[in-house]
Design an enzyme around this catalytic site. Structure first.
Site, mmCIF file in Angstrom:
data_model
loop_
_atom_site.group_PDB
_atom_site.id
_atom_site.type_symbol
_atom_site.label_atom_id
_atom_site.label_comp_id
_atom_site.label_asym_id
_atom_site.label_seq_id
_atom_site.Cartn_x
_atom_site.Cartn_y
_atom_site.Cartn_z
ATOM 1 N N GLY A 1 55.409 -52.572 11.711
ATOM 2 C CA GLY A 1 56.090 -51.561 12.150
ATOM 3 C C GLY A 1 57.042 -50.703 11.536
ATOM 4 O O GLY A 1 57.456 -49.481 11.764
ATOM 5 N N ASP B 1 53.244 -64.314 14.353
ATOM 6 C CA ASP B 1 53.199 -63.398 13.574
ATOM 7 C C ASP B 1 54.462 -63.288 12.284
ATOM 8 O O ASP B 1 54.462 -62.538 11.617
ATOM 9 C CB ASP B 1 53.370 -61.830 14.305
ATOM 10 C CG ASP B 1 54.524 -61.722 15.013
ATOM 11 O OD1 ASP B 1 54.186 -62.632 16.133
ATOM 12 O OD2 ASP B 1 55.549 -61.126 14.817
ATOM 13 N N ASN B 2 55.225 -64.488 12.574
ATOM 14 C CA ASN B 2 56.143 -64.723 11.646
ATOM 15 C C ASN B 2 56.161 -65.992 10.730
ATOM 16 O O ASN B 2 56.870 -66.403 10.403
ATOM 17 C CB ASN B 2 57.532 -64.640 12.393
ATOM 18 C CG ASN B 2 57.994 -63.507 12.840
ATOM 19 O OD1 ASN B 2 57.665 -62.247 12.628
ATOM 20 N ND2 ASN B 2 58.803 -63.223 13.956
ATOM 21 N N ASP C 1 60.405 -63.044 7.225
ATOM 22 C CA ASP C 1 60.600 -62.121 8.227
ATOM 23 C C ASP C 1 62.253 -62.598 9.014
ATOM 24 O O ASP C 1 62.189 -63.380 9.896
ATOM 25 C CB ASP C 1 59.676 -61.954 9.451
ATOM 26 C CG ASP C 1 58.891 -60.875 9.179
ATOM 27 O OD1 ASP C 1 58.925 -60.617 8.082
ATOM 28 O OD2 ASP C 1 57.827 -60.881 9.853
#
Length: 626
Positions: free
Chosen positions: A144, A324-325, A334
């Site tokens: 994003g 997702d990390n 992240d």
């Protein structure tokens, strides 16, 4: 050479050797001069294999949208107004074959490393991935705010990203920008983790600008303008567990599904790409596809277990361990609301929005295993579920092995693996937990303690009151968001605080001294056993001190250290960020007097296991997991 044809003309069939040589030399010199006139950033050689081997989004539609059947979408980074460097990591930039001083002095350096200008060969793109966030499948997420610039060919291959370069198809309700606060935190912690020896993505630079965005820092309605800033991230790849979740069917709880559900051929492409590029030895050693995929998953499990063991041994809490990390290479990835513990607390939570403690310090090993289960589900049927389950059974033993190995080094236990070591280490942590923040040797500390007790009691009582009220007014919602473990944990904390309030300062000191004396006695006996059967005692002791010095960090990036640097930078002084980075890089710098005394005392005890009835050293209450 190409321009010689027209110059010779069709009728010219002969040219003297001297003239031809001069023309060729002139062409070569012109090309060489052009190359030499370009900066080192303009000379970077890109070979963007990910965009060649994985499907690209064919749509060039602007704005946020679902991206189906693709792993990347092309994007255009949004330029910053008057970009300028806050800091650069010379060691990280060296991975790309760059000289840090040359980059700093390059007038276009901040533009290139913020995405405001695109380097020759760079192909800006955003990666599509999904994720389980706080245990619930969130559907499409993706880059994003991060932007893939490409893969730099040097000895080795490094993917570079800029984080904060503007909108992508995956920005959701956000603006794709990052501010100085978050950029400096990621920059410093990426490099701090590297210097601690923990696998991590790297950060090459932080750039800030005169561009502004509005942020509500404390979510209290007091928004303010902040400077847009960009951090340059470096890693072999930023592919993560969630990258493989874009194929997930509709989730039974949330109803969401991956944007590429049904496109199993892309899953196969992704697995092939990751193994061929980043696990070549597995690709070479396993001709059978299923066995290859099982070996790949086993290696990811091993790397993940090793990574979280290292986190636990330096007191690091990630804060947002969503799928997702989690890096497919076993790197720390992240850096959001991370934190290093100021004192040892198993329940330490660094993320203010983690009300249930799902991602607390002590929960991290179990959560990483949970995320591996979700990765295994995402890899099926390429990874047979029964084979994945068998591999996952190895995780806990791997984690314990890596953790004990690290903790033995921290304690200088190198020659023997005593079965009682685990008990001794657990006792150390319990003693640290019981005494680390409660050793009151001054009125100020006692006052601070009382304030903290009142604050914690207020928070616990408020939370319990809210839960009890909800249980009465909305039992269904209560069942959804609470659990027995959360309530039991809060009640236990209340009980401990009650006991503490009924204890005098003198009683507390006595109890803590007894706890430390007991543990140090056990530790000294264990050190003595290390020397049994050793012919060269001095060599063993010197090795012990050397390993302890190299394993126990002298500098930890506490939140207040990063915050001081951030506040200075927000006021236009970037020197504190640079100074903190230098301290992190040079762990062998000067110590203050207190540090010297503690180190000398610790070294002395490690070298000389003294009589067991000796009193604990004055610094014992200050020992921390790091």
């Amino acid at each position: 050479m190409a321009y010689l044809g027209p110059r010779l003309g069709p009728s010219r069939v002969f040219l003297s050797g001297v003239s031809a040589l001069r023309l060729l030399s002139s062409a070569g010199m012109d090309d060489m001069g052009l190359a030499m006139s370009r900066s080192s950033l303009e000379r970077l050689e890109f070979d963007n294999v990910a965009l060649k081997k994985l499907p690209l989004d064919p749509s060039e539609e602007q704005g946020v949208r679902q991206v189906k059947g693709a792993c990347f979408s092309r994007v255009t980074p949004q330029p910053l107004t008057k970009p300028r460097f806050v800091a650069v990591s010379h060691q990280a930039l060296a991975l790309l074959g760059l000289d840090g001083e040359e980059v700093v002095n390059d007038p276009l350096g901040p533009e290139y490393l913020s995405g405001s200008k695109v380097m020759l060969g760079s192909e800006p793109a955003a990666h599509c991935y999904c994720g389980h966030q706080f245990g619930q499948f969130a559907g499409q997420l993706g880059d994003g705010a991060a932007c893939y610039l490409g893969e730099v060919k040097v000895p080795g291959r490094w993917e570079i990203q800029v984080k904060g370069a503007g909108l992508t198809p995956y920005s959701r309700q956000a603006d794709g920008r990052k501010v100085l606060r978050s950029s400096i935190r990621e920059f410093l912690c990426s490099e701090a983790m590297f210097f601690l020896g923990v696998p991590t993505t790297r950060a090459g630079s932080v750039v800030t600008s005169d561009s502004r965005v509005i942020r509500d820092v404390y979510y209290n309605g007091h928004a303010r303008h902040e400077r847009c800033s960009v951090v340059l991230r470096i890693a072999p790849t930023f592919i993560r567990f969630g990258s493989f979740e874009i194929f997930k069917p509709a989730d039974e709880f949330t109803g969401r599904q991956g944007p590429s559900y049904g496109r199993d051929e892309i899953r196969g492409q992704m697995i092939d790409y990751v193994i061929e590029m980043f696990y070549p030895e597995i690709q070479q050693n396993y001709p059978d596809r299923v066995e290859r995929n099982v070996a790949f998953f086993r290696e990811v499990v091993l790397r993940t277990a090793r990574l979280v063991a290292q986190w636990q041994c330096v007191g690091f809490c990630h804060g947002v361990l969503n799928t997702d990390n989690m890096s497919i290479l076993g790197l720390t990835l992240d850096y959001g609301p991370y934190g290093f513990m100021d004192r040892f607390d198993p329940d330490f939570i660094c993320n203010a929005s983690d009300n249930s403690g799902r991602y607390s310090y002590q929960a991290q090993p179990a959560i990483c295993r949970w995320n591996l289960v979700k990765l295994a589900e995402a890899l099926a049927p390429e990874l047979p579920p029964d084979r994945a389950e068998a591999v996952l059974e190895e995780y806990l033993d791997l984690y314990n092995r890596f953790y004990l190995e690290n903790m033995r080094k921290k304690l200088g236990l190198l020659k023997k693996e005593d079965p009682e070591d685990e008990i001794m280490i657990t006792k150390l942590l319990q003693t640290m937990h019981n005494t680390g923040g409660l050793f009151c040797d001054s009125v100020k500390k006692a006052t601070d303690l009382l304030i903290e007790i009142i604050t914690v009691m207020f928070c616990i009582c408020s939370e319990l009151a809210m839960l009890l009220s909800m249980a009465q007014s909305n039992p269904t919602l209560f069942q959804m968001i609470s659990d027995r473990a959360t309530i039991a944990r809060q009640l236990e904390r209340l009980s401990k605080l009650k006991d503490l309030m009924e204890t005098t300062q003198e009683e507390l000191k006595t109890k803590q001294a007894e706890d430390w004396t007991s543990w140090i006695t056990q530790y000294r006996k264990r050190l003595a056993r290390e020397l049994e059967g050793q012919s060269d005692v001095q060599a063993v002791q010197e090795e012990r001190v050397r390993v302890m010095d190299s394993t126990n960090p002298r500098v930890i990036l506490r939140n207040y250290i990063a915050q001081n640097a951030i506040e200075a930078a927000e006021n236009g002084d970037f020197s504190e960020v640079q100074r903190v980075l230098k301290v992190l890089e040079n762990a062998e710098g000067e110590r203050d007097e207190g540090e010297e005394q503690q180190q000398e005392a610790a070294t002395s005890m490690a070298r000389n296991p003294v009589p067991y009835d000796s009193k604990p050293p004055a610094w014992a209450h200050e020992i921390c997991v790091t």
